[in-house]
Motif scaffolding. Sequence first.
Motif, PDB file in Angstrom:
ATOM      1  N   GLN A 130      -3.959   3.260   8.915  1.00 36.27           N
ATOM      2  CA  GLN A 130      -4.120   1.805   8.971  1.00 36.27           C
ATOM      3  C   GLN A 130      -5.547   1.417   9.360  1.00 36.27           C
ATOM      4  N   HIS A 181      -3.046  -4.845  -2.991  1.00 36.73           N
ATOM      5  CA  HIS A 181      -2.574  -3.579  -2.411  1.00 36.73           C
ATOM      6  C   HIS A 181      -3.143  -2.390  -3.175  1.00 36.73           C
ATOM      7  N   ASP A 233       0.858  -1.182   0.000  1.00 37.37           N
ATOM      8  CA  ASP A 233       0.000   0.000   0.000  1.00 37.37           C
ATOM      9  C   ASP A 233       0.896   1.235   0.000  1.00 37.37           C
ATOM     10  N   ARG A 272     -11.433  -2.232   4.088  1.00 37.01           N
ATOM     11  CA  ARG A 272     -11.153  -3.559   3.486  1.00 37.01           C
ATOM     12  C   ARG A 272     -12.125  -4.627   4.008  1.00 37.01           C
ATOM     13  N   LYS A 273     -12.434  -4.537   5.303  1.00 31.91           N
ATOM     14  CA  LYS A 273     -13.352  -5.509   5.918  1.00 31.91           C
ATOM     15  C   LYS A 273     -14.708  -5.515   5.232  1.00 31.91           C
ATOM     16  N   LYS A 276     -14.474 -10.799  -3.453  1.00 37.12           N
ATOM     17  CA  LYS A 276     -14.490 -10.217  -2.101  1.00 37.12           C
ATOM     18  C   LYS A 276     -13.225 -10.588  -1.318  1.00 37.12           C
ATOM     19  N   GLU A 277     -12.870 -11.872  -1.378  1.00 33.14           N
ATOM     20  CA  GLU A 277     -11.724 -12.332  -0.573  1.00 33.14           C
ATOM     21  C   GLU A 277     -10.370 -11.848  -1.122  1.00 33.14           C
ATOM     22  N   ASP A 278     -10.355 -11.381  -2.391  1.00 34.80           N
ATOM     23  CA  ASP A 278      -9.099 -10.898  -2.987  1.00 34.80           C
ATOM     24  C   ASP A 278      -8.584  -9.634  -2.301  1.00 34.80           C
ATOM     25  N   TRP A 279      -9.525  -8.833  -1.760  1.00 34.23           N
ATOM     26  CA  TRP A 279      -9.144  -7.514  -1.221  1.00 34.23           C
ATOM     27  C   TRP A 279      -8.129  -7.607  -0.085  1.00 34.23           C
ATOM     28  N   ASP A 280      -8.126  -8.730   0.636  1.00 33.88           N
ATOM     29  CA  ASP A 280      -7.161  -8.898   1.740  1.00 33.88           C
ATOM     30  C   ASP A 280      -5.739  -8.987   1.214  1.00 33.88           C
ATOM     31  N   ARG A 281      -5.599  -9.463  -0.024  1.00 35.82           N
ATOM     32  CA  ARG A 281      -4.245  -9.661  -0.574  1.00 35.82           C
ATOM     33  C   ARG A 281      -3.813  -8.536  -1.504  1.00 35.82           C
ATOM     34  N   ARG A 285      -8.050  -0.727   7.095  1.00 29.78           N
ATOM     35  CA  ARG A 285      -8.524  -2.001   7.638  1.00 29.78           C
ATOM     36  C   ARG A 285     -10.058  -2.061   7.656  1.00 29.78           C
TER      37      ARG A 285
END
Length: 423
Positions: A84, A115, A67, A91-92, A108-113, A88
């Motif tokens: 941060q 940047h 990021d 992103r949640k 949806k789950e891609d956003w955690d990885r 966070r």
Amino acid sequence: MAEKGSESEWVVMATGRSPTNIAVIKYWGKRDEDLILPINDSISLTLDPLHLSATTTAAVSPTFSRDRMWLNGKEIPLSGERYQKCLREIRKRANEVSDEKKRIKIKKEDWDRLHVHISSYNNFPTAAGLASSAAGFACLVFTLAKLMNVKEDLGQISSIARQGSGSACRSLFGGFVKWTMGNNADGSDSLAIQLADEEHWTDLVVIIAVVSSKQKETSSTSGMRETVQTSALIKHRAETVVPARVLKMEEAIANRDFASFAKLACADSNQFHAVCLDTSPPIFYMNDTSHRIINLVEKWNHSEGTPQVAYTFDAGPNAVLISPNRKTAALLMQRLLYQFPPNQESDLTSFVVGDKSILQDAGVTSMKDIENLEPPPEIKDKVPHQRFTGDVSYFICTRVGSGPKVLTDETLALLDPVTGLPK
Ligand SMILES: Nc1ncnc2c1ncn2[C@@H]1O[C@H](COP(=O)(O)OP(=O)(O)OP(=O)(O)O)[C@@H](O)[C@H]1O
Ligand SMILES: C[C@@](O)(CCOP(=O)(O)OP(=O)(O)O)CC(=O)O
């Protein structure tokens, strides 16, 4: 992971623009430092984004390795807790994003990885007591929410912006806004609500006297912490004075009752600075020029027998002056220019910025016109009356404005659509 056929070198972007705001019932003091939960409600006016706003572009790409953020063209660290937290929390709440034309699908789950790159620009001085942090954090959260297809309403988004900077939550709406302090320990009900939109009271004119563009000595964050820890008056303010004032201010705004609005705004600004003075060691945000501006307004208001102008000062010496209409704003402008004329080397174009038509209404079209201004009647017979050349750096003429907007025109994006780096 996100796909684009066999290629993986795509960039998806969103650009937003958010206004700043000025509180007329002040937020000063937290009950929870971590979550940024205030000890009282506050009320603000959103200012026209044309004159005071942040523009932010947020981009995502599988090619980004971390990021990153740029502010006014310079890279700044995103490691601070406030950035941060905002990242966070957004992103949640991220959802699937798909662009069929470009054959891009972000699950949806891609956003955690994945940047992000963020670039932001303020169209007014940063960290100069003009609430750049409010516009900045509101814009950051608003734009990231658009990029990540967050479905929560603006109130919920405002409670995330609150965790960047408290006053930022009020910049998620246009017009007249209340930040309700809330009761929940997790801060979920400490959010902004719109009291009335920007069309409700369009006659108001706002003139900001920029007294100093230097960075202040005591930040709002540490100043209010010290006040809560040491002031004997702050508890009374938060528990007794503000709740009553908030109700009256809501009523004044609903009824467009300028006399009541002005009395409440001035009294609340003065009380905020009084609790700063009641802090140990005392905090001085206003200076001699600020005090002279208060005197100018108070004398005028007193001589007319009814408020012509409201003043309010945040954690710095700059004055925000609110007039009920253009006619009064022009009379105010004359008084301000009489008492605080520009330095010889200034030019009128940069001395009064924003909505310059107020200058024309005031009959001022040249530096000579400022020199020739007569002292206003309320001080005419009182000697000595002095002119304080150069004590105000410049004036910004503006009005109540709209809330955050998505900018769809790609030429306004601050990141390159191919590289995802600042243009
Ligand atoms: N456009 C922006 N995007 C993201 N963060 C920003 C932006 N503009 C300002 N900030 C953040 O806000 C900080 C400045 O906040 P600070 O409270 O010192 O000044 P201010 O908000 O301009 O003045 P004041 O709080 O006295 O009205 C910057 O250092 C930066 O961290
Ligand atoms: C005087 C004020 O402008 C204080 C603003 O404080 P901040 O919102 O800048 O403080 P933090 O929540 O610690 O970031 C009054 C107001 O805007 O209500």
